[in-house]
Design an enzyme around this catalytic site. Structure first.
Site, mmCIF file in Angstrom:
data_model
loop_
_atom_site.group_PDB
_atom_site.id
_atom_site.type_symbol
_atom_site.label_atom_id
_atom_site.label_comp_id
_atom_site.label_asym_id
_atom_site.label_seq_id
_atom_site.Cartn_x
_atom_site.Cartn_y
_atom_site.Cartn_z
ATOM 1 C CE LYS A 12 -7.708 0.528 3.637
ATOM 2 N NZ LYS A 12 -6.544 1.252 4.208
ATOM 3 C CB CYS A 60 -4.122 -1.893 4.502
ATOM 4 S SG CYS A 60 -3.176 -1.429 5.979
ATOM 5 C CD GLU A 96 -2.765 1.018 2.574
ATOM 6 O OE1 GLU A 96 -3.931 1.411 2.507
ATOM 7 O OE2 GLU A 96 -2.259 0.554 3.619
#
Length: 338
Positions: free
Chosen positions: A144, A188, A61
């Protein structure tokens, strides 16, 4: 499994065995607000991946940019699709560079989490994870959807991703027929939501990618635990590229780019900060050298063997209980008084 650890551009054989069908290189970086230097580090990882026999490279990321403010992040955001540039002037330097590296090195590249401009608000970005084929063609995209808003004052952690990042809407993204099999894309903080990974597993994922930039306190407490849990629950490989070290005056990432097999064994770990002392007092900018990659061989036979020995998916489908419908477990006619 045959594993190699590459640090400071030198390969060291950690454990040897039979070659597996597909080798993946998992990168660890210490990105900053210098985009050109960051992309140069990515280029080193691509070269190391190709030299190590990998067909697939996973980047962490924020591989292209980590700034110190939301406004700096927005100013450096770019586009995935030139024809959708919000102001009609495409910014595709990051994607163009990745396409070039994919072709030059013959790699699939997971570019997990870079800042993409949004169409409606120039102060907001998407945290976008793309997967490129070795011919440079875009194979998949995931924005995300779980945003990291957390406050841990005693450790100096104060992050509110939602202040500058818009959530994506596609929650289950799988790219099929890669060298690793069917690959699920996440990013993440998604790691803390097991339903994401259960959905990917149900859709046929053989491996799930978790590019990350975990903080040191949350990394020490939960990083290995959560990655191993997601692998065990879903009986697939979990591959997590990571950021490590100091990115600026304040922000620090835990590191430990990791590969976990379907039985929950950690098969590769790039290292990083460790232990409570490190959480409270380690001010090293570089706890381990970067850029670096670790290698893992993804073996379809290991996936199949694990699922045959413990057929969780079949047991889940056969379970007659309905989860989510809350009751006290009693049925009409039960003699509750004994």
């Amino acid at each position: 499994t045959n594993l190699l650890l590459v640090v400071s551009e030198k390969a060291v054989v950690v454990n040897s065995g039979m070659m597996s069908p597909a080798r993946v290189a998992i990168a660890q970086l210490r990105s900053t607000n210098d985009k050109l230097s960051n992309l140069a580090a990515v280029s080193v990882c691509a070269r190391l991946a190709a030299e190590g026999g990998a067909s697939f490279l996973c980047l962490p990321e924020c591989f292209a940019f980590i700034g110190s403010s939301a406004s700096e992040t927005a100013e450096n955001a770019e586009d995935v699709f030139p024809n959708r540039a919000p102001d009609g002037v495409p910014r595709t330097g990051i994607v163009d560079a990745l396409r070039h590296l994919a072709v030059e090195n013959g790699l699939w590249i997971s570019a997990g989490g870079f800042h993409e401009r949004t169409p409606a608000d120039d102060s907001m970005v998407f945290n976008t994870h793309i997967l490129l084929r070795p011919d440079g063609i875009l194979a998949g995209i995931y924005r995300k959807c779980h945003l990291f808003d957390v406050s841990i004052p005693r450790h100096g952690v104060e992050l509110r991703e939602s202040a500058s990042t818009a959530p994506g809407l596609a929650g289950t993204v799988i790219v099929r027929d890669t060298p690793l099999g069917n690959v699920g894309l996440t990013t993440c903080y998604d790691l803390r939501f097991p339903e994401v990974y259960a959905a990917l597993s149900a859709a046929g994922a053989d491996a799930v990618l978790v590019p990350s930039a975990f903080t040191v306190p949350t990394g020490v407490a939960h990083w290995h635990l959560l990655l191993r849990a997601r692998a065990v629950e879903n009986q697939c490989y979990v591959l997590a590229a990571a950021q490590v070290g100091m990115h600026g005056p304040v922000r620090k990432s835990y590191g430990h780019a990791l590969a976990v097999d379907p039985w929950g064994l950690v098969t590769a770990d790039a290292g990083g900060y460790d232990g409570e002392r490190k959480v409270n007092g380690d001010d090293r900018k570089d706890p381990v050298p970067t850029p670096a990659v670790v290698f893992c061989d993804v073996d379809k036979k290991v996936i199949e063997s694990t699922r045959e020995r413990m057929p969780i998916a079949r047991h889940r489908a056969a379970c007659p209980a309905k989860f989510g419908e809350v009751t006290d477990g009693l049925e009409e006619g039960d003699d509750v008084e004994g």
